[in-house]
Design an enzyme around this catalytic site. Structure first.
Site, mmCIF file in Angstrom:
data_model
loop_
_atom_site.group_PDB
_atom_site.id
_atom_site.type_symbol
_atom_site.label_atom_id
_atom_site.label_comp_id
_atom_site.label_asym_id
_atom_site.label_seq_id
_atom_site.Cartn_x
_atom_site.Cartn_y
_atom_site.Cartn_z
ATOM 1 N N TRP A 210 2.655 -3.881 2.495
ATOM 2 C CA TRP A 210 1.844 -4.197 1.314
ATOM 3 C C TRP A 210 1.962 -5.666 0.951
ATOM 4 C CZ3 TRP A 210 2.928 -6.356 -3.408
ATOM 5 C CH2 TRP A 210 1.914 -6.296 -4.366
ATOM 6 N N TYR A 214 -0.950 -8.617 1.177
ATOM 7 C CA TYR A 214 -1.328 -9.278 -0.070
ATOM 8 C C TYR A 214 -1.204 -10.793 0.066
ATOM 9 C CZ TYR A 214 -1.596 -10.094 -5.132
ATOM 10 O OH TYR A 214 -1.976 -10.508 -6.379
ATOM 11 N N ASP A 230 -1.878 0.410 -1.213
ATOM 12 C CA ASP A 230 -1.868 -0.079 -2.586
ATOM 13 C C ASP A 230 -2.345 1.006 -3.548
ATOM 14 O OD1 ASP A 230 -1.833 -2.646 -4.403
ATOM 15 O OD2 ASP A 230 -3.708 -1.613 -4.864
#
Length: 272
Positions: A210, A214, A230
């Site tokens: 994640w 990002y 997410d």
């Protein structure tokens, strides 16, 4: 964009007042600040205070990346609009862009702080970090609310950051990211591909999929980065289409959005 920045403004580092975004900056040991607000027509008006005039072009380029100003949205919209859901979301926000970052290290710290907690809680922690480890802003005339610059990695690498009120493992991750940047100053420089970007980030202790996606989306400007696990993305798609959605289902759905999955993600996030 302004709403995104307002919700994530770190106390002492950034302010959003009305339609104006301001923040402190540090570059090559010098401090400054800038403000951006709507200008005439579709333009933005920039106010920049920095002691080295030769750095202005670099600073403006970084601000343009932060605000995603150089992306041509037309081909992205044409591709994503083949999906009726995306077509509807794009029609409601035709100018939506993917916020970038002023600095890769700062963004990585923000992402780590945001692991498994709310945006509000993460920004509160970031404010504590800036107040304790950031240098006071040494620049005259800064807008009210700008008091510090973001901490340098050298201040964080050996620090016990858990004393800010986070799990010890998360503090270790932050210190590790700081040390990794000291060891490799090109850690957050653009990479050859999305996979190269993700690999460089996943190699850091405590940085999972994640966080890697990002940071790849916002710092490396990898338009196909997509953190499929997410919670916000899962909740957004479930709310829009009715019924629970798993990460694997979201990932399969997102295949049609390649190579612009990051822009699809931003449209989903903005519905929350």
């Amino acid at each position: 964009m302004l709403g995104f920045l307002r919700a994530r403004a770190i106390e002492g580092l950034e302010t959003v007042s009305g339609d104006c975004y301001s923040r402190s900056i540090s570059l090559d040991g010098m401090h400054g600040w800038f403000s951006v607000r709507p200008g005439d027509s579709d333009a933005l008006a920039l106010t920049l205070h920095f002691p080295d005039p030769q750095a202005q072009a670099q600073i403006v380029a970084r601000i343009r990346r932060l605000l995603d100003l150089d992306t041509n949205l037309a081909p992205i919209h044409r591709h994503l609009s083949a999906d009726p859901l995306m077509a509807r979301l794009i029609a409601s926000r035709p100018g939506l862009r993917v916020p970038g970052a002023w600095d890769g290290f700062e963004l990585a710290v923000r992402a780590v702080l945001g692991q498994q907690i709310t945006v509000t809680a993460a920004i509160r922690l970031a404010g504590k970090l800036v107040a304790q480890y950031g240098q006071p802003l040494s620049c005259m005339g800064a807008p009210a609310g700008l008091s510090h610059v973001f901490p340098e990695p050298g201040r964080m690498a050996g620090a016990d950051l858990a004393n800010l009120g986070m799990p010890r493992s998360r503090g270790r991750t932050l210190s590790g990211v700081a040390q990794a940047l000291l060891d490799d100053p090109q850690l957050f420089a653009p990479k050859a591909s999305l996979e190269h970007s993700l690999s460089a980030l996943r190699a850091l202790w405590g940085v999972g999929d994640w966080t890697a996606h990002y940071v790849a989306l916002r710092q490396f400007r990898e338009a196909d980065a997509f953190p499929a696990a997410d919670v916000g993305l899962l909740n957004a798609l479930a709310a829009l289409e009715g019924g629970p959605v798993s990460a694997s289902q979201l990932l399969a759905r997102a295949e049609a959005w390649r190579p612009w999955r990051g822009y699809a993600a931003q449209h989903l996030w903005t519905t929350l």
